[in-house]
Design a protein around this motif. Structure first.
Motif, PDB file in Angstrom:
ATOM      1  N   ILE A  19       0.827  -1.203   0.000  1.00  0.00           N
ATOM      2  CA  ILE A  19       0.000   0.000   0.000  1.00  0.00           C
ATOM      3  C   ILE A  19       0.866   1.260   0.000  1.00  0.00           C
ATOM      4  O   ILE A  19       0.535   2.268  -0.631  1.00  0.00           O
ATOM      5  CB  ILE A  19      -0.980  -0.004   1.196  1.00  0.00           C
ATOM      6  N   GLY A  20       1.991   1.207   0.690  1.00  0.00           N
ATOM      7  CA  GLY A  20       2.815   2.396   0.879  1.00  0.00           C
ATOM      8  C   GLY A  20       3.543   2.876  -0.356  1.00  0.00           C
ATOM      9  O   GLY A  20       4.052   3.999  -0.365  1.00  0.00           O
ATOM     10  N   ILE A  21       3.617   2.050  -1.415  1.00  0.00           N
ATOM     11  CA  ILE A  21       4.275   2.527  -2.632  1.00  0.00           C
ATOM     12  C   ILE A  21       3.280   3.191  -3.584  1.00  0.00           C
ATOM     13  O   ILE A  21       3.682   3.670  -4.644  1.00  0.00           O
ATOM     14  CB  ILE A  21       5.025   1.396  -3.365  1.00  0.00           C
ATOM     15  N   GLY A  22       1.991   3.238  -3.172  1.00  0.00           N
ATOM     16  CA  GLY A  22       1.009   3.773  -4.100  1.00  0.00           C
ATOM     17  C   GLY A  22       0.138   4.887  -3.579  1.00  0.00           C
ATOM     18  O   GLY A  22      -0.442   5.640  -4.358  1.00  0.00           O
ATOM     19  N   ALA A  56      -3.325  -3.911  -4.316  1.00  0.00           N
ATOM     20  CA  ALA A  56      -4.782  -3.803  -4.479  1.00  0.00           C
ATOM     21  C   ALA A  56      -5.099  -2.637  -5.397  1.00  0.00           C
ATOM     22  O   ALA A  56      -4.329  -1.675  -5.505  1.00  0.00           O
ATOM     23  CB  ALA A  56      -5.472  -3.597  -3.125  1.00  0.00           C
ATOM     24  N   ALA A  57      -6.276  -2.722  -6.023  1.00  0.00           N
ATOM     25  CA  ALA A  57      -6.742  -1.602  -6.833  1.00  0.00           C
ATOM     26  C   ALA A  57      -6.898  -0.346  -5.982  1.00  0.00           C
ATOM     27  O   ALA A  57      -6.757   0.774  -6.475  1.00  0.00           O
ATOM     28  CB  ALA A  57      -8.069  -1.961  -7.492  1.00  0.00           C
ATOM     29  N   ALA A  58      -7.184  -0.539  -4.689  1.00  0.00           N
ATOM     30  CA  ALA A  58      -7.401   0.592  -3.788  1.00  0.00           C
ATOM     31  C   ALA A  58      -6.110   1.158  -3.220  1.00  0.00           C
ATOM     32  O   ALA A  58      -6.158   2.056  -2.376  1.00  0.00           O
ATOM     33  CB  ALA A  58      -8.316   0.168  -2.633  1.00  0.00           C
ATOM     34  N   TYR A  59      -4.968   0.663  -3.689  1.00  0.00           N
ATOM     35  CA  TYR A  59      -3.685   1.140  -3.159  1.00  0.00           C
ATOM     36  C   TYR A  59      -3.070   2.231  -4.027  1.00  0.00           C
ATOM     37  O   TYR A  59      -1.851   2.348  -4.133  1.00  0.00           O
ATOM     38  CB  TYR A  59      -2.703  -0.021  -3.039  1.00  0.00           C
ATOM     39  N   GLY A  60      -3.903   3.026  -4.664  1.00  0.00           N
ATOM     40  CA  GLY A  60      -3.386   4.143  -5.448  1.00  0.00           C
ATOM     41  C   GLY A  60      -2.575   3.668  -6.640  1.00  0.00           C
ATOM     42  O   GLY A  60      -3.034   2.864  -7.448  1.00  0.00           O
ATOM     43  N   ARG A  61      -1.308   4.138  -6.753  1.00  0.00           N
ATOM     44  CA  ARG A  61      -0.446   3.785  -7.882  1.00  0.00           C
ATOM     45  C   ARG A  61       0.325   2.490  -7.649  1.00  0.00           C
ATOM     46  O   ARG A  61       1.196   2.134  -8.451  1.00  0.00           O
ATOM     47  CB  ARG A  61       0.542   4.921  -8.153  1.00  0.00           C
ATOM     48  N   SER A  62       0.008   1.769  -6.584  1.00  0.00           N
ATOM     49  CA  SER A  62       0.789   0.583  -6.244  1.00  0.00           C
ATOM     50  C   SER A  62       0.857  -0.429  -7.383  1.00  0.00           C
ATOM     51  O   SER A  62       1.948  -0.925  -7.725  1.00  0.00           O
ATOM     52  CB  SER A  62       0.208  -0.076  -4.995  1.00  0.00           C
ATOM     53  N   GLU A  63      -0.278  -0.776  -7.982  1.00  0.00           N
ATOM     54  CA  GLU A  63      -0.264  -1.750  -9.070  1.00  0.00           C
ATOM     55  C   GLU A  63       0.567  -1.241 -10.254  1.00  0.00           C
ATOM     56  O   GLU A  63       1.294  -2.014 -10.884  1.00  0.00           O
ATOM     57  CB  GLU A  63      -1.686  -2.042  -9.534  1.00  0.00           C
ATOM     58  N   GLU A  80       9.185 -16.850 -10.162  1.00  0.00           N
ATOM     59  CA  GLU A  80       9.409 -17.230  -8.768  1.00  0.00           C
ATOM     60  C   GLU A  80       8.466 -16.506  -7.818  1.00  0.00           C
ATOM     61  O   GLU A  80       8.315 -16.910  -6.666  1.00  0.00           O
ATOM     62  CB  GLU A  80      10.851 -16.909  -8.355  1.00  0.00           C
ATOM     63  N   LEU A  81       7.839 -15.431  -8.292  1.00  0.00           N
ATOM     64  CA  LEU A  81       7.053 -14.569  -7.424  1.00  0.00           C
ATOM     65  C   LEU A  81       5.567 -14.906  -7.471  1.00  0.00           C
ATOM     66  O   LEU A  81       5.064 -15.411  -8.470  1.00  0.00           O
ATOM     67  CB  LEU A  81       7.245 -13.104  -7.826  1.00  0.00           C
ATOM     68  N   VAL A  82       4.877 -14.595  -6.377  1.00  0.00           N
ATOM     69  CA  VAL A  82       3.420 -14.645  -6.333  1.00  0.00           C
ATOM     70  C   VAL A  82       2.924 -13.208  -6.170  1.00  0.00           C
ATOM     71  O   VAL A  82       3.244 -12.555  -5.167  1.00  0.00           O
ATOM     72  CB  VAL A  82       2.907 -15.519  -5.179  1.00  0.00           C
ATOM     73  N   ILE A  83       2.185 -12.732  -7.148  1.00  0.00           N
ATOM     74  CA  ILE A  83       1.654 -11.367  -7.119  1.00  0.00           C
ATOM     75  C   ILE A  83       0.162 -11.432  -6.837  1.00  0.00           C
ATOM     76  O   ILE A  83      -0.617 -11.969  -7.630  1.00  0.00           O
ATOM     77  CB  ILE A  83       1.917 -10.634  -8.452  1.00  0.00           C
ATOM     78  N   ARG A 114      -5.003  -6.476 -14.296  1.00  0.00           N
ATOM     79  CA  ARG A 114      -4.267  -7.351 -15.206  1.00  0.00           C
ATOM     80  C   ARG A 114      -3.466  -6.537 -16.222  1.00  0.00           C
ATOM     81  O   ARG A 114      -2.342  -6.920 -16.576  1.00  0.00           O
ATOM     82  CB  ARG A 114      -5.236  -8.305 -15.915  1.00  0.00           C
ATOM     83  N   ARG A 115      -4.051  -5.442 -16.671  1.00  0.00           N
ATOM     84  CA  ARG A 115      -3.319  -4.594 -17.618  1.00  0.00           C
ATOM     85  C   ARG A 115      -2.082  -4.004 -16.966  1.00  0.00           C
ATOM     86  O   ARG A 115      -1.001  -3.941 -17.581  1.00  0.00           O
ATOM     87  CB  ARG A 115      -4.242  -3.474 -18.110  1.00  0.00           C
ATOM     88  N   LEU A 116      -2.190  -3.572 -15.717  1.00  0.00           N
ATOM     89  CA  LEU A 116      -1.065  -2.939 -15.042  1.00  0.00           C
ATOM     90  C   LEU A 116      -0.014  -3.946 -14.575  1.00  0.00           C
ATOM     91  O   LEU A 116       1.191  -3.669 -14.625  1.00  0.00           O
ATOM     92  CB  LEU A 116      -1.570  -2.142 -13.827  1.00  0.00           C
ATOM     93  N   LEU A 117      -0.462  -5.109 -14.117  1.00  0.00           N
ATOM     94  CA  LEU A 117       0.461  -6.087 -13.537  1.00  0.00           C
ATOM     95  C   LEU A 117       0.981  -7.100 -14.555  1.00  0.00           C
ATOM     96  O   LEU A 117       1.984  -7.768 -14.295  1.00  0.00           O
ATOM     97  CB  LEU A 117      -0.233  -6.835 -12.394  1.00  0.00           C
ATOM     98  N   GLY A 118       0.300  -7.225 -15.660  1.00  0.00           N
ATOM     99  CA  GLY A 118       0.727  -8.194 -16.648  1.00  0.00           C
ATOM    100  C   GLY A 118       0.131  -9.569 -16.410  1.00  0.00           C
ATOM    101  O   GLY A 118      -0.321 -10.233 -17.339  1.00  0.00           O
ATOM    102  N   ARG A 119       0.122 -10.012 -15.174  1.00  0.00           N
ATOM    103  CA  ARG A 119      -0.470 -11.292 -14.804  1.00  0.00           C
ATOM    104  C   ARG A 119      -0.842 -11.227 -13.337  1.00  0.00           C
ATOM    105  O   ARG A 119      -0.107 -10.644 -12.544  1.00  0.00           O
ATOM    106  CB  ARG A 119       0.515 -12.437 -15.023  1.00  0.00           C
TER     107      ARG A 119
END
Length: 259
Positions: A19-22, A56-63, A80-83, A114-119
């Motif tokens: 949340i804090g990055i967005g 989250a979508a509600a985390y501002g620019r985080s995604e 290797e990551l789980v997003i 999905r558009r912002l994260l890619g997957r």
């Protein structure tokens, strides 16, 4: 549990809430960290062995920030990551506005994520209520996304024990996210009593700072759970490093006790 993305979690792991990055966090007056600082935080998290990232979508620019970072990763590292992200709540929202869990709003939110994260490896319903868990169309939508392979897993994020208990009675979901700490063990007790296979995602591990300086807060999680992701939320690398060290110490102590 059917999802391969959440099958990667085999014990108790440390994850990072984003949340804090967005958006301003933990107070409305806080400044959002620059994208370069966010990237450095994510780099360090991966170096520390963190593989689970929750936005989250509600985390501002985080995604958006996370998605740009993921796009620059080598494909093997991304695998290797789980997003995990969440739909159902927007930010900023008018004061007093309730989360919109209509199918139209959820579909729009998911497509944006999905558009912002890619997957999306894990899609969660943000601020899930007992009524949501009685909505057959909503449940079918989440199950359909997973069955079609559009997401790796589906889950809910709850803020009441009643919603947690109801969610654990729904076989559709792979994960449940809820507050878990030694200052408020009610959610943890409810989860243990249900004896379900859902992967628990544990937020507010330090009770929003109330447990700072009171020993090792992560000892509660490593003792109470055999499989879980503990979500630490921070924007400072030094704080992340301290949390990772405390978590590793708690995990080692618990392992020693089990021998």
């Amino acid at each position: 549990m059917s999802s391969t993305s959440t099958h990667r979690v085999r014990g108790v792991e440390l994850g990072l809430g984003l949340i804090g990055i967005g958006r301003p966090w933990p107070t409305p007056e806080a400044a959002v960290i620059p994208a370069e600082q966010a990237r450095a935080l994510l780099d360090r998290a991966i170096e520390l062995g963190i593989r689970f990232f929750d936005t989250a979508a509600a985390y501002g620019r985080s995604e958006e920030v996370l998605g740009e970072y993921l796009g620059d990763l080598p494909a093997a590292r991304r695998e290797e990551l789980v997003i995990a992200t969440k739909c159902g709540e927007a930010w900023p929202a008018p004061e007093g506005a309730q989360p919109d869990h209509s199918l139209g709003a959820l579909e729009k939110s998911f497509e944006r994520s999905r558009r912002l994260l890619g997957r999306v490896d894990l899609l969660q319903l943000h601020k899930c209520t007992v009524d949501d868990l009685r909505d057959e169309q909503l449940l079918a939508w989440f199950e359909g996304l997973r069955t079609a392979g559009e997401v790796g897993a589906v889950g809910v994020s709850v803020s009441s024990e009643a919603a947690l208990r109801a969610a654990l009675d729904v076989a559709v979901f792979d994960t449940v996210q809820f507050p878990a700490n030694s200052a408020n063990a009610g959610f943890t007790t409810a989860f243990a009593e249900a004896e379900r296979s859902h992967l628990p995602l544990l937020n507010r591990p330090m009770a929003s700072g109330a447990l700072a300086g009171t020993g090792n807060p992560f000892a509660f999680h490593t003792a109470a759970f055999r499989r879980a992701v503990v979500l630490t939320g921070t924007t400072r690398i030094s704080h992340l490093e301290a949390n990772a060290a405390a978590f590793a110490s708690a995990l080692e102590a618990t392992t020693d006790q089990d021998l």
